[in-house]
Write a protein that holds these residues in place. Sequence first.
Motif, PDB file in Angstrom:
ATOM      1  N   THR B 104       0.826  -1.213   0.000  1.00 30.18           N
ATOM      2  CA  THR B 104       0.000   0.000   0.000  1.00 30.18           C
ATOM      3  C   THR B 104       0.857   1.259   0.000  1.00 30.18           C
ATOM      4  OG1 THR B 104      -0.222  -0.168   2.401  1.00 30.18           O
ATOM      5  CG2 THR B 104      -2.039  -1.003   1.098  1.00 30.18           C
ATOM      6  N   VAL B 105       1.974   1.241   0.728  1.00 28.47           N
ATOM      7  CA  VAL B 105       2.798   2.456   0.769  1.00 28.47           C
ATOM      8  C   VAL B 105       3.472   2.684  -0.587  1.00 28.47           C
ATOM      9  CG1 VAL B 105       4.787   3.568   1.830  1.00 28.47           C
ATOM     10  CG2 VAL B 105       3.102   2.413   3.256  1.00 28.47           C
ATOM     11  N   ALA B 106       4.014   1.629  -1.180  1.00 28.30           N
ATOM     12  CA  ALA B 106       4.698   1.793  -2.471  1.00 28.30           C
ATOM     13  C   ALA B 106       3.703   2.254  -3.539  1.00 28.30           C
ATOM     14  CB  ALA B 106       5.358   0.481  -2.879  1.00 28.30           C
ATOM     15  N   LEU B 107       2.558   1.571  -3.612  1.00 35.71           N
ATOM     16  CA  LEU B 107       1.558   1.953  -4.617  1.00 35.71           C
ATOM     17  C   LEU B 107       0.990   3.347  -4.346  1.00 35.71           C
ATOM     18  CD1 LEU B 107      -0.758  -1.050  -5.496  1.00 35.71           C
ATOM     19  CD2 LEU B 107       0.318   0.538  -7.078  1.00 35.71           C
ATOM     20  N   GLY B 108       0.732   3.621  -3.077  1.00 33.82           N
ATOM     21  CA  GLY B 108       0.177   4.925  -2.705  1.00 33.82           C
ATOM     22  C   GLY B 108       1.123   6.049  -3.087  1.00 33.82           C
ATOM     23  N   LEU B 109       2.403   5.842  -2.836  1.00 32.03           N
ATOM     24  CA  LEU B 109       3.397   6.862  -3.207  1.00 32.03           C
ATOM     25  C   LEU B 109       3.414   7.050  -4.721  1.00 32.03           C
ATOM     26  CD1 LEU B 109       5.736   8.749  -2.496  1.00 32.03           C
ATOM     27  CD2 LEU B 109       7.276   6.788  -2.647  1.00 32.03           C
ATOM     28  N   GLY B 110       3.379   5.938  -5.447  1.00 31.32           N
ATOM     29  CA  GLY B 110       3.393   6.015  -6.907  1.00 31.32           C
ATOM     30  C   GLY B 110       2.175   6.754  -7.447  1.00 31.32           C
ATOM     31  N   MET B 191      -5.786   5.205   1.033  1.00 34.74           N
ATOM     32  CA  MET B 191      -5.389   5.917   2.246  1.00 34.74           C
ATOM     33  C   MET B 191      -3.942   6.395   2.153  1.00 34.74           C
ATOM     34  SD  MET B 191      -5.721   4.743   6.137  1.00 34.74           S
ATOM     35  CE  MET B 191      -4.808   5.528   7.452  1.00 34.74           C
ATOM     36  N   THR B 192      -3.032   5.503   1.727  1.00 35.28           N
ATOM     37  CA  THR B 192      -1.636   5.929   1.623  1.00 35.28           C
ATOM     38  C   THR B 192      -1.483   6.954   0.504  1.00 35.28           C
ATOM     39  OG1 THR B 192      -1.250   3.968   0.272  1.00 35.28           O
ATOM     40  CG2 THR B 192      -0.648   3.824   2.578  1.00 35.28           C
ATOM     41  N   THR B 193      -2.297   6.832  -0.540  1.00 31.47           N
ATOM     42  CA  THR B 193      -2.249   7.834  -1.610  1.00 31.47           C
ATOM     43  C   THR B 193      -2.578   9.214  -1.056  1.00 31.47           C
ATOM     44  OG1 THR B 193      -2.983   6.153  -3.194  1.00 31.47           O
ATOM     45  CG2 THR B 193      -3.149   8.447  -3.885  1.00 31.47           C
ATOM     46  N   LEU B 194      -3.654   9.279  -0.264  1.00 34.97           N
ATOM     47  CA  LEU B 194      -4.055  10.565   0.307  1.00 34.97           C
ATOM     48  C   LEU B 194      -2.982  11.125   1.234  1.00 34.97           C
ATOM     49  CD1 LEU B 194      -7.829  10.261   1.234  1.00 34.97           C
ATOM     50  CD2 LEU B 194      -6.769  11.514  -0.620  1.00 34.97           C
ATOM     51  N   ILE B 195      -2.420  10.258   2.070  1.00 44.45           N
ATOM     52  CA  ILE B 195      -1.382  10.728   2.996  1.00 44.45           C
ATOM     53  C   ILE B 195      -0.185  11.255   2.205  1.00 44.45           C
ATOM     54  CG2 ILE B 195       0.232  10.024   4.797  1.00 44.45           C
ATOM     55  CD1 ILE B 195      -1.872   8.060   5.809  1.00 44.45           C
ATOM     56  N   CYS B 196       0.223  10.503   1.167  1.00 48.05           N
ATOM     57  CA  CYS B 196       1.374  10.922   0.366  1.00 48.05           C
ATOM     58  C   CYS B 196       1.069  12.206  -0.406  1.00 48.05           C
ATOM     59  CB  CYS B 196       1.793   9.821  -0.608  1.00 48.05           C
ATOM     60  SG  CYS B 196       2.552   8.424   0.217  1.00 48.05           S
ATOM     61  N   LEU B 197      -0.168  12.334  -0.908  1.00 48.93           N
ATOM     62  CA  LEU B 197      -0.536  13.558  -1.629  1.00 48.93           C
ATOM     63  C   LEU B 197      -0.424  14.763  -0.703  1.00 48.93           C
ATOM     64  CD1 LEU B 197      -3.647  12.936  -3.908  1.00 48.93           C
ATOM     65  CD2 LEU B 197      -1.525  14.082  -4.528  1.00 48.93           C
TER      66      LEU B 197
END
Lengths: 272, 310
Positions: B104-110, B191-197
């Motif tokens: 989730t973290v890797a995909l979210g960051l991407g 969720m990780t996407t939002l946090i990274c954004l």
Amino acid sequence: MSAVRLARRLGFWLLLLASLAFLLFPLVWMALGSFKTQVDFMAYPPKWRFTPTLANYEKVLGGSDFLRFMLNSMIIAAGSTLLSLLVGTPAAYGIARYRQARLGMLLLSARMAPGIAFLIPWFILFSKLRMIDTYPAVMLTHMVVVLPLVIWVLVGFFEEVPAELEEAALIDGCTRLGVLARIALPLARPGLVATAILGIISSWNNFIFSLVIAGNSTRTLPVAIFNFVSYDSLNWGGLTAASTIITLPVLIMAFFVQKHIVRGLTLGAVKG
Amino acid sequence: MATITSRHVAAAPARRRGGTLERWVDRNLPWLLPAPAVATMLLLMVFPLLYTAYLSLHDWYASSVLGPRFVGVENYVQLFARDERFWPAFRTTLIFTLGSVALTVALGLGIAHLLLRAFPGRGLARTLVLLPMIATPVAMALVWMTMMSPTIGVLNWLLSCVGIPPSAWVSSPKSVIAALLLVETWMWTPMTTLICLAGLAALPDEPFESARVDGASSRQIFWHVTLPLLRATLVVAALFRTIDALKVFDIVYVMTEGGPGFASETLNLYVFQTSFKYLNLGYASALIVVFFTLIAAASALLIRVRRAAW
């Protein structure tokens, strides 16, 4: 435009479309399936073109107790959210104005703690009080997830109320409570609405608490659909129609509060 | 904030009207305001936890007519030394959590990195990527079940389109964890996407500009500027995901109930079954205490790392 830039732009769009396809495919599959007949749904390879039917929706909404369970979900979501707002609003205002960090920690622990850790005592207590399968019991348990979320999102909204306004009212002889009622609350009203929506979503989606504490007369939709599958596991059309009906309201609500979702989920650790 | 409070105290005596009760309330507001919420949380959470700890030292089946019988630490001894399901569940939970956090973290960051660029329809795309985490988990887990049917599922059809042999997904002990991780990753990458954004949007411009002036490629900028600057955000994302993945319940209970066999039984599942299937409440309480401690340790780590932000 150079070939390199063109290739890079193409790569960007491909990656973007792939990501969206991955994230949206199950939702599209669910929506499509809900309009398929049993025969179309069981076809292999999967059918992408078929004559849509509303039979699944008619069956789900008409046949069983589905509407009753939906009403239960609404009552419990509304009740637990209202109760959380009632006790959570003053707390949020306190945290925002007096910087009560220790309270913040208590909320955070509530966000971290596994729900299962509270279930055995609740189960025993509510059984003794003959409150298993009653609305108040289910609402109270849902408050464990809704209350910390409500408080933390509201803290953010109260922090945005300009301090000068409150200061002026205090100098004019208004009490702190008067300031909360006459200045902070009216100014934070849009925030209250957004918070309520987030609370409703998290209660609506809750499974484990309803699974144990709710019974036949207070059963919520997530538990109902889970039971539905156990006795009718091959009725995929009905299953996807029911899933669509359960999911659509929260997806629509999410559109209105998307800015606040990260804050709610991470209790302010990330300001969205 | 402090200045407001002191000024309020200084200005108050001169102008304040109202009875003694009203003044008492106003003076004691810092603890009166949160009192109802704190009382609710004590009642709903702290008291149950203490009772669970008490019960963990007892032998008690909910189905039994007898009350709890004190057995000391017997439950804990059995749990660590003789329980044949605890350690596999522990191991499954750890594997699942590690996989979930990494994916989730890797995909979210991407995905966040993609959504940071300006392109037509970005607003809509940002809304759409949210949906998996908002959709009701139980309903979505069931929809995934239809997609994962070994014989007529759409996922095996997709695999066949690119020439990959079909998978048994959740029906085989070999693939069940991977299949559940697929659903988990789908559900929580938003969720990780939002946090990274949020983290990416808050980064200062200067380091990027000077890197570009120095002729760095976008790949170099990503590895040597973006990632180091984003470290705090990634830690937050990873720790929130760790805590949520350790607690995974809905998708596993709905899709496999811990099976086939016990192949996908996580700690939360095992605790739930011990409590409400076998009604072995004393022993389940001991399991809960251990499970809770594990999550508290992960949370303490999160709080320590992020203390500055609160």
